[in-house]
Design a protein around this motif. Structure first.
Motif, PDB file in Angstrom:
ATOM      1  N   LEU A  59       1.108  -0.749  -0.311  1.00 44.09           N
ATOM      2  CA  LEU A  59      -0.669  -0.352   0.292  1.00 44.09           C
ATOM      3  C   LEU A  59       0.562   1.162  -0.007  1.00 44.09           C
ATOM      4  CD1 LEU A  59      -3.053  -0.915   3.170  1.00 44.09           C
ATOM      5  CD2 LEU A  59      -2.828  -0.823   0.355  1.00 44.09           C
ATOM      6  N   TRP A  63      -0.136   2.997  -3.354  1.00 42.06           N
ATOM      7  CA  TRP A  63      -1.601   3.742  -3.136  1.00 42.06           C
ATOM      8  C   TRP A  63      -1.174   4.682  -3.006  1.00 42.06           C
ATOM      9  CZ3 TRP A  63      -6.697   2.937  -3.172  1.00 42.06           C
ATOM     10  CH2 TRP A  63      -7.289   3.655  -2.481  1.00 42.06           C
ATOM     11  N   LEU A  71      -8.398  -0.435  -6.028  1.00 43.23           N
ATOM     12  CA  LEU A  71      -7.627  -0.694  -5.353  1.00 43.23           C
ATOM     13  C   LEU A  71      -7.455  -2.729  -5.332  1.00 43.23           C
ATOM     14  CD1 LEU A  71      -6.664  -0.719  -2.136  1.00 43.23           C
ATOM     15  CD2 LEU A  71      -8.894  -1.650  -1.807  1.00 43.23           C
ATOM     16  N   SER A  96      -9.114  -3.281   2.582  1.00 39.46           N
ATOM     17  CA  SER A  96      -9.207  -2.071   2.122  1.00 39.46           C
ATOM     18  C   SER A  96      -9.424  -1.071   3.540  1.00 39.46           C
ATOM     19  CB  SER A  96     -10.530  -1.629   1.209  1.00 39.46           C
ATOM     20  OG  SER A  96     -11.888  -2.857   2.102  1.00 39.46           O
ATOM     21  N   ILE A  99      -5.973   1.229   5.188  1.00 38.18           N
ATOM     22  CA  ILE A  99      -5.893   1.877   4.361  1.00 38.18           C
ATOM     23  C   ILE A  99      -5.762   3.509   5.623  1.00 38.18           C
ATOM     24  CG2 ILE A  99      -6.485   3.683   2.427  1.00 38.18           C
ATOM     25  CD1 ILE A  99      -7.101   1.059   1.132  1.00 38.18           C
TER      26      ILE A  99
END
Length: 114
Positions: A59, A63, A71, A96, A99
């Motif tokens: 991530l 991300w 995602l 998820s 995050i």
């Protein structure tokens, strides 16, 4: 005693069994706080620390981009890394939910608007 318990149950809108349970908890601890609802405390994570590290590293790398990526490909990458290391892969929802744990809203906004 039964009439008092029945009256307390009706006033508190509880069953008589619940009143007896409260009495039992109060008698063992002798504190009013023993009547408060029991909380589970901190939730125990079910995934291993190695999987948590893979999630965090992936991530951090993928991300926080100026244009936020989807995602799903990131979750697929995490699953592939876990499988290659012989670990149980996490679900999409697990990824998820990590995050907001890893990044503050300010950090996400700063990286995406830089």
């Amino acid at each position: 005693m039964r009439t008092a318990v029945a009256r307390a149950a009706s006033e508190l809108r509880l069953s008589t069994r619940q009143v007896y349970n409260h009495l039992r908890r109060y008698r063992t601890e002798r504190r009013v706080s023993s009547l408060l609802p029991k909380t589970g405390g901190a939730k125990r994570t079910r995934i291993s620390p190695a999987v948590e590290e893979i999630i965090a590293a992936t991530l951090r790398k993928m991300w926080l981009q100026p244009e936020r990526p989807d995602l799903a490909p990131i979750a697929d990458e995490i699953r592939a890394r876990c499988v290659s290391e012989g670990l149980d892969p996490p679900a999409y929802v697990t990824v998820s939910k990590r995050i907001p744990r890893l990044f503050t809203p300010e950090e996400i906004a700063r990286r995406q608007h830089s």
